[in-house]
Design a protein around this motif. Structure first.
Motif, mmCIF file in Angstrom:
data_model
loop_
_atom_site.group_PDB
_atom_site.id
_atom_site.type_symbol
_atom_site.label_atom_id
_atom_site.label_comp_id
_atom_site.label_asym_id
_atom_site.label_seq_id
_atom_site.Cartn_x
_atom_site.Cartn_y
_atom_site.Cartn_z
ATOM 1 N N LYS A 1 -71.807 -0.970 5.879
ATOM 2 C CA LYS A 1 -72.266 -1.755 4.664
ATOM 3 C C LYS A 1 -72.121 -3.177 5.027
ATOM 4 C CE LYS A 1 -70.944 1.332 1.080
ATOM 5 N NZ LYS A 1 -69.575 1.967 0.368
ATOM 6 N N ILE A 2 -71.185 -3.618 5.881
ATOM 7 C CA ILE A 2 -71.036 -5.203 6.442
ATOM 8 C C ILE A 2 -72.375 -5.429 7.156
ATOM 9 C CG2 ILE A 2 -69.999 -6.709 7.875
ATOM 10 C CD1 ILE A 2 -67.238 -5.700 6.727
ATOM 11 N N ASN B 1 -82.081 -16.168 4.963
ATOM 12 C CA ASN B 1 -82.215 -17.416 5.595
ATOM 13 C C ASN B 1 -83.464 -17.596 6.797
ATOM 14 O OD1 ASN B 1 -79.705 -19.052 4.376
ATOM 15 N ND2 ASN B 1 -79.000 -17.060 4.969
ATOM 16 N N GLY B 2 -84.206 -16.613 6.707
ATOM 17 C CA GLY B 2 -85.316 -16.765 7.632
ATOM 18 C C GLY B 2 -85.129 -16.575 9.289
ATOM 19 N N PHE B 3 -83.882 -15.861 9.425
ATOM 20 C CA PHE B 3 -83.501 -15.505 10.804
ATOM 21 C C PHE B 3 -83.750 -13.972 11.206
ATOM 22 C CE2 PHE B 3 -80.297 -18.488 12.834
ATOM 23 C CZ PHE B 3 -80.627 -19.678 11.690
ATOM 24 N N ILE B 4 -84.126 -13.776 12.447
ATOM 25 C CA ILE B 4 -84.356 -12.479 12.867
ATOM 26 C C ILE B 4 -83.078 -12.417 13.700
ATOM 27 C CG2 ILE B 4 -85.086 -11.087 14.749
ATOM 28 C CD1 ILE B 4 -87.914 -12.576 14.397
ATOM 29 N N LEU B 5 -82.040 -11.476 13.158
ATOM 30 C CA LEU B 5 -80.850 -11.059 13.607
ATOM 31 C C LEU B 5 -80.991 -10.554 15.048
ATOM 32 C CD1 LEU B 5 -77.809 -11.656 12.479
ATOM 33 C CD2 LEU B 5 -77.765 -9.443 11.598
ATOM 34 N N THR B 6 -79.893 -11.123 15.981
ATOM 35 C CA THR B 6 -80.004 -10.498 17.277
ATOM 36 C C THR B 6 -78.493 -9.967 17.488
ATOM 37 O OG1 THR B 6 -79.565 -12.411 18.348
ATOM 38 C CG2 THR B 6 -81.978 -11.865 18.054
ATOM 39 N N GLY B 7 -77.633 -10.338 16.847
ATOM 40 C CA GLY B 7 -76.213 -10.038 17.041
ATOM 41 C C GLY B 7 -75.059 -10.415 16.323
ATOM 42 N N HIS B 8 -73.917 -10.211 16.492
ATOM 43 C CA HIS B 8 -72.949 -10.873 15.756
ATOM 44 C C HIS B 8 -71.588 -10.781 16.416
ATOM 45 C CE1 HIS B 8 -72.163 -6.777 13.976
ATOM 46 N NE2 HIS B 8 -71.007 -7.209 14.054
ATOM 47 N N VAL B 9 -70.644 -11.437 15.845
ATOM 48 C CA VAL B 9 -69.229 -11.467 16.223
ATOM 49 C C VAL B 9 -68.532 -11.332 15.076
ATOM 50 C CG1 VAL B 9 -67.208 -12.645 17.400
ATOM 51 C CG2 VAL B 9 -69.661 -12.713 18.613
ATOM 52 N N LYS C 1 -75.257 -6.169 5.314
ATOM 53 C CA LYS C 1 -74.929 -7.349 4.375
ATOM 54 C C LYS C 1 -75.455 -8.343 5.336
ATOM 55 C CE LYS C 1 -73.820 -8.372 0.839
ATOM 56 N NZ LYS C 1 -74.723 -8.860 -0.083
ATOM 57 N N GLN C 2 -75.002 -8.337 6.657
ATOM 58 C CA GLN C 2 -75.276 -9.303 7.646
ATOM 59 C C GLN C 2 -76.722 -9.324 7.820
ATOM 60 O OE1 GLN C 2 -72.887 -7.819 10.835
ATOM 61 N NE2 GLN C 2 -70.944 -9.067 10.405
ATOM 62 N N TYR D 1 -75.837 -14.098 15.135
ATOM 63 C CA TYR D 1 -76.607 -14.698 15.797
ATOM 64 C C TYR D 1 -77.854 -14.242 15.693
ATOM 65 C CZ TYR D 1 -72.402 -15.771 18.455
ATOM 66 O OH TYR D 1 -71.120 -16.167 18.629
ATOM 67 N N GLN E 1 -69.443 -14.716 13.141
ATOM 68 C CA GLN E 1 -70.856 -15.495 13.520
ATOM 69 C C GLN E 1 -71.943 -14.402 13.461
ATOM 70 O OE1 GLN E 1 -69.851 -18.096 13.666
ATOM 71 N NE2 GLN E 1 -67.626 -18.274 14.548
ATOM 72 N N ILE F 1 -78.484 -11.381 4.901
ATOM 73 C CA ILE F 1 -77.854 -12.600 4.886
ATOM 74 C C ILE F 1 -78.864 -13.505 5.993
ATOM 75 C CG2 ILE F 1 -76.376 -14.296 5.788
ATOM 76 C CD1 ILE F 1 -74.062 -12.325 4.455
ATOM 77 N N ALA F 2 -79.126 -12.855 7.199
ATOM 78 C CA ALA F 2 -79.937 -13.358 8.151
ATOM 79 C C ALA F 2 -81.455 -13.428 7.449
ATOM 80 C CB ALA F 2 -80.098 -12.482 9.470
ATOM 81 N N ILE G 1 -82.477 -15.928 15.426
ATOM 82 C CA ILE G 1 -83.541 -16.733 15.998
ATOM 83 C C ILE G 1 -84.018 -17.430 14.587
ATOM 84 C CG2 ILE G 1 -85.772 -17.360 16.783
ATOM 85 C CD1 ILE G 1 -83.645 -16.321 18.933
#
Lengths: 155, 155
Positions: free
Chosen positions: B119-120, B131-139, B123-124, A143, A141, B127-128, A145
């Motif tokens: 590298k992952i 899609n227009g996202f500001i990435l703040t974290g991941h699981v 990539k993350q 996360y 997942q 992807i964010a 904004i």
DNA sequence: CTTCGTGCAAAAACTTTGCAAATTG
DNA sequence: CAATTTGCAAAGTTTTTGCACGAAG
């Protein structure tokens, strides 16, 4: 209810019927309509949303919220569907046998975008192998904004 | 309540106090204990689980379930915590700014191996952004069978 | 001191269950 | 036909809210 000629859906439906038969359960209009709605729309639905959508999509079928809950539980128990929730939004359901995908989630509004990335999946395999694991699944997942919430941010 | 000398926790606590001050809210024992419990344990907790754990960990503090809910909502609204749920389990909360969660988990013995892969992560980000996202974290959790359990498999 | 937070109990929201009538196999 | 499913309403759960008292700034 067979408006759709679609091999993928037919397969899903056959799977559902098989599950029902194995447990000596019956195939009903309500169950079919729920499966079909989950299949036809890309969104993830809460039980309540599904209920409203189905009532307006199939005005001739009478369906109660209890049936929605019972069927979603049935689908989830037979692993045809899964539920998930993030942030303030309630629990949402999706079909499980969609092609594998991960989720990009807006922490502000709960919007979920699905994605898939072959390169990441390959790297995950590599990591497992390097550590002596046989990989059987994963959860990823991201996360953030979403664009919409970035704009609407006051300040 | 300051048993812990830990820069990471201190930073988190400072952040929490800042959030409270900005909204003219007050810093209370209950709020501190909830933050501390979320920090100290790696698990994700449901409100009810947190309530039970806190009551037994801090028997001198009286705390009601309503306060747990109110504080979790406060933490989530201020993006210090997030909630999520999968499948039949209810909603669980975790701190948002914990260090990375990338784990390789043996489904048989529960062994956990931590890993990181630049590298992952790159990539993350891609992807964010796409899609227009500001990435703040991941699981990211990879599930599999570890080398040891492969060998010990009966059959 | 003034304002906010808390626990408690009541209220609201969400989910499951019991039952008689309807539908499926 | 026998057995399961359904919608409805009632019963359970989970989460939020109102209030008077206590704590924080």
């Amino acid at each position: 209810m067979n408006f759709i000629q679609n091999l993928e859906y037919d397969h899903l439906l056959a799977e559902f019927k098989k599950v029902l038969k194995e447990s000596l359960l019956k195939f009903t209009k309500q169950r079919e309509v729920i499966l079909q709605t989950l299949y036809n729309f890309p969104e993830h639905f809460s039980p309540e949303e599904l209920h409203v959508l189905i009532k307006s999509s199939y005005p001739d079928i009478n369906i109660g919220i209890a049936t929605i809950y019972r069927t979603l539980n049935l689908l989830e128990n037979s692993t045809l569907a899964t539920s998930l929730s993030f942030g303030k939004a309630g629990k949402k359901y999706e079909l499980a046998n969609k092609p594998h995908h991960d989720h990009l989630i807006c922490k502000n509004c709960g919007k979920i975008i699905e994605f898939e990335d072959k390169k990441i999946e390959k790297k995950q395999e590599d990591i497992a192998t390097k550590n002596g694991f046989i990989l059987t699944g994963h959860v990823m997942q991201l996360y953030g904004i979403c664009a919409h919430c970035q704009k609407n941010k006051k300040g």
